[in-house]
Enzyme design. Structure first.
Site, PDB file in Angstrom:
ATOM      1  N   ASP A  73       0.893  -1.156   0.000  1.00 24.36           N
ATOM      2  CA  ASP A  73       0.000   0.000   0.000  1.00 24.36           C
ATOM      3  C   ASP A  73       0.927   1.201   0.000  1.00 24.36           C
ATOM      4  O   ASP A  73       1.603   1.467   0.991  1.00 24.36           O
ATOM      5  CB  ASP A  73      -0.881   0.007   1.250  1.00 24.36           C
ATOM      6  CG  ASP A  73      -1.874   1.152   1.205  1.00 24.36           C
ATOM      7  OD1 ASP A  73      -1.481   2.258   0.813  1.00 24.36           O
ATOM      8  OD2 ASP A  73      -3.047   0.934   1.551  1.00 24.36           O
ATOM      9  N   HIS A  74       0.989   1.912  -1.118  1.00 23.31           N
ATOM     10  CA  HIS A  74       2.059   2.917  -1.237  1.00 23.31           C
ATOM     11  C   HIS A  74       1.921   4.050  -0.223  1.00 23.31           C
ATOM     12  O   HIS A  74       2.856   4.789  -0.001  1.00 23.31           O
ATOM     13  CB  HIS A  74       2.176   3.415  -2.679  1.00 23.31           C
ATOM     14  CG  HIS A  74       1.172   4.451  -3.064  1.00 23.31           C
ATOM     15  ND1 HIS A  74      -0.102   4.142  -3.442  1.00 23.31           N
ATOM     16  CD2 HIS A  74       1.257   5.799  -3.122  1.00 23.31           C
ATOM     17  CE1 HIS A  74      -0.757   5.250  -3.733  1.00 23.31           C
ATOM     18  NE2 HIS A  74       0.046   6.275  -3.532  1.00 23.31           N
ATOM     19  N   HIS A 132      -5.713   2.857   1.457  1.00 25.46           N
ATOM     20  CA  HIS A 132      -4.988   4.044   1.925  1.00 25.46           C
ATOM     21  C   HIS A 132      -5.639   4.675   3.169  1.00 25.46           C
ATOM     22  O   HIS A 132      -4.979   4.960   4.157  1.00 25.46           O
ATOM     23  CB  HIS A 132      -4.909   5.096   0.820  1.00 25.46           C
ATOM     24  CG  HIS A 132      -4.378   4.562  -0.476  1.00 25.46           C
ATOM     25  ND1 HIS A 132      -3.409   3.592  -0.532  1.00 25.46           N
ATOM     26  CD2 HIS A 132      -4.672   4.863  -1.770  1.00 25.46           C
ATOM     27  CE1 HIS A 132      -3.125   3.328  -1.803  1.00 25.46           C
ATOM     28  NE2 HIS A 132      -3.884   4.079  -2.570  1.00 25.46           N
TER      29      HIS A 132
HETATM   30  C1  BG6 Z   1      -3.931   5.049  -6.039  1.00 25.38           C
HETATM   31  C2  BG6 Z   1      -5.305   5.179  -6.652  1.00 25.38           C
HETATM   32  O1  BG6 Z   1      -3.858   3.910  -5.246  1.00 25.38           O
HETATM   33  O2  BG6 Z   1      -3.662   6.196  -5.246  1.00 25.38           O
HETATM   34  C3  BG6 Z   1      -5.409   6.451  -7.469  1.00 25.38           C
HETATM   35  O3  BG6 Z   1      -5.573   4.054  -7.455  1.00 25.38           O
HETATM   36  C4  BG6 Z   1      -5.011   7.651  -6.645  1.00 25.38           C
HETATM   37  O4  BG6 Z   1      -6.723   6.613  -7.991  1.00 25.38           O
HETATM   38  C5  BG6 Z   1      -3.682   7.420  -5.964  1.00 25.38           C
HETATM   39  O5  BG6 Z   1      -4.945   8.772  -7.494  1.00 25.38           O
HETATM   40  C6  BG6 Z   1      -3.367   8.531  -4.983  1.00 25.38           C
HETATM   41  O6  BG6 Z   1      -2.055   8.393  -4.546  1.00 25.38           O
HETATM   42  P1  BG6 Z   1      -1.237   9.658  -4.073  1.00 25.38           P
HETATM   43  O7  BG6 Z   1       0.051   9.094  -3.589  1.00 25.38           O
HETATM   44  O8  BG6 Z   1      -1.110  10.550  -5.266  1.00 25.38           O
HETATM   45  O9  BG6 Z   1      -2.053  10.298  -2.998  1.00 25.38           O
END
Ligand code: BG6
Length: 491
Positions: free
Chosen positions: A176-177, A239
């Site tokens: 989960d990034h 997230h």
């Molecule tokens: C991804 C989603 O996991 O996270 C995207 O699939 C979203 O739709 C993105 O835009 C948001 O990531 P960050 O790091 O830009 O907040």
């Protein structure tokens, strides 16, 4: 490192830049190599040229010549049909043997599956069948799976079950990034590395919590995927639940992966389930109509590329979540996320209760400031504490002031895609920042009833917010009903 989906967007935007940043900081060993695997038939040399070319757009500054050379020497490619276990997986096996010998690499492999989730079990199974997945003779074999991990409780369970037949849980790294973001990791340090916050981090002092993950962009080129997912699936069980669990969990007994994840899992289990009635009252969905962001006209969601013209998919979701435990009973966690909103930022707002206003009877209640801690996840990472101070002058009057900690100002610029830490942790075998099977299932268990109700009762008012605004009016009513308001500014 073996990357499946090596010619895709994620590899280009995140994985190679993250590897480059790791190498630059000296975190990659000499005996390290990358094998890219994709459907396209490409020569290793062409792949090398491509990744070095792509790198320029996603790293800070011009690429360092020595580092580029270092990467080129260590990057290989093989292509073919992922379904064909005879040819492609045999080629991978041969290539790995060759690469290991050339770079004197012990046979420790980690596989990054940057592929559609339908291929996860299939690819892992074929790797295993070809003798490249089993941990033996002291060598480790780890698998990173990109999100989405399932699309509801049933599919997540099925995927966990299928992978469980092939791999041991400690070989599986569900990424989960959000957990790679500095400020997200800092939530734990802030809460448990200081003694002054924890005593007030509970229902006795906290009125409510707001989590906003607002995006200015629309669905861009991802209409095909997004139309089958929607805002809730795309952002909340992954997230946003990470942000909730880190904010709400009890102190773990240590920072060992399972101790931390046990505490996170307890929060997921304590989240009050949504009955169909609750879905109607405590969940809001929205879809953007045409509007404007950054002064530029943007099309309605239903007119986006690869989106069904009468699509019922939500591009906005807001929930009121309650956590049934002693620390959080009756403290609402309001969460919202959406595409094409008026700002781009992610914050966690900890709203404290009002002080008894006995002393300030002559000040109107609205003018009394309440205390608030805002954890800024992005774009400007930091933490702000809001409190009241006396305004200068002979009369006692209060004004709102703040203390501000900003990562950039304090520590200077750190170059990061968010993936560096996660790749490094996988290589060193630390799964703390990865999701365990039970956590993924607990998360889907919370949101699946909402998805079911939304599917059974299609929204009649879509599109219900203009692009470039703060979402549908029902989201404001969700809080107004409780006498609260969304905080629509980043500070
Ligand atoms: C991804 C989603 O996991 O996270 C995207 O699939 C979203 O739709 C993105 O835009 C948001 O990531 P960050 O790091 O830009 O907040």
């Amino acid at each position: 490192m073996v990357i499946f989906g090596a010619t895709g967007d994620l590899t280009k935007r995140k994985l190679f830049p993250a590897l480059y940043n790791l190498a630059k900081e000296g975190f990659l060993p000499e005996n390290f190599a990358i094998v890219g695997v994709g459907r396209q038939e490409l020569e290793t040399n062409d792949f090398r040229t491509k990744i070095i070319d792509d790198l320029k757009g996603f790293i800070e500054g011009a690429p360092d010549k020595n580092l580029v050379k270092w990467f080129e020497e260590r990057t290989y490619y093989t292509g073919g049909d992922f379904d064909d276990d005879k040819k492609l997986f045999k080629d991978i096996k041969d290539l790995l043997a060759e690469v290991c010998e050339k770079h004197e690499i012990p046979q420790n492999f980690f596989y990054y599956l940057a592929t559609p989730p339908q291929l996860f079990a299939n690819v892992a199974g074929k790797i295993y069948k070809n003798g490249l997945g089993k941990e033996e003779n002291g060598f480790w074999r780890r698998f990173i799976f990109e999100k989405p991990f399932g699309r509801d409780l049933e599919s997540a369970k099925k995927l966990n079950h299928e992978l469980g037949k092939i791999l041991k849980e400690n070989q599986i790294y569900r990424i989960d990034h959000y957990l790679g973001k500095e400020t997200v990791q800092n939530i734990l340090v802030f809460r448990f590395g200081n003694s002054i916050f924890e005593p007030i981090w509970n229902r006795n002092f906290i009125d409510s919590v707001q989590i906003t993950v607002a995006e200015k962009l629309g669905v861009e080129q991802r209409g095909g995927y997004y139309d089958t997912a929607g805002a809730l699936r795309d952002m909340i069980p992954n997230h946003i639940f990470q942000l909730i669990t880190l904010t709400a969990m009890e102190p773990p007994v240590s920072f060992e992966a399972d101790e931390v994840r046990d505490e996170q899992a307890k929060i997921l289990h304590a989240i009050q389930p949504f009955s169909p009635e609750d879905v109607l009252h405590n969940a809001v969905r929205g879809q953007y109509a045409a509007g404007a962001t950054n002064d530029k006209k943007v099309a309605a969601y239903r007119d986006e590329q690869s989106v069904a013209p009468a699509s019922n998919t939500e591009t906005y979701a807001a929930l009121k979540i309650l956590i049934d435990n002693w620390r959080w009973a009756d403290v609402p966690f309001y969460v919202r996320t959406g595409k094409h909103l008026s700002e781009k930022y992610t914050t966690i707002v900890i709203q404290f209760k009002k002080a008894p206003f006995v002393l300030f009877r002559d000040t109107s209640i609205e003018r009394l400031t309440t205390n608030r801690i805002v954890i800024h996840i992005q774009p400007d990472e930091g933490i702000t504490l809001h409190f009241g101070a006396k305004l200068p002058g002979p009369i006692v009057n209060m004004g709102a002031v703040d203390m501000d900690f900003n990562y950039l100002e304090h520590f200077g610029k750190t170059v990061s895609t968010g993936y560096e830490r996660l790749l490094f942790d996988c290589m060193t075998g630390d799964a703390t920042l990865f999701q365990r099977a039970d956590m993924v299932e607990a998360s889907w268990k919370i949101v699946s009833p909402i998805l079911d109700v939304w599917q059974a009762i299609p929204a009649r008012d879509f599109p219900n917010y203009e692009a470039g605004t703060w979402g549908p009016p029902e989201a404001d009513q969700l809080l107004e009903h409780d006498g609260r308001h969304w905080k629509n500014t980043v500070d």
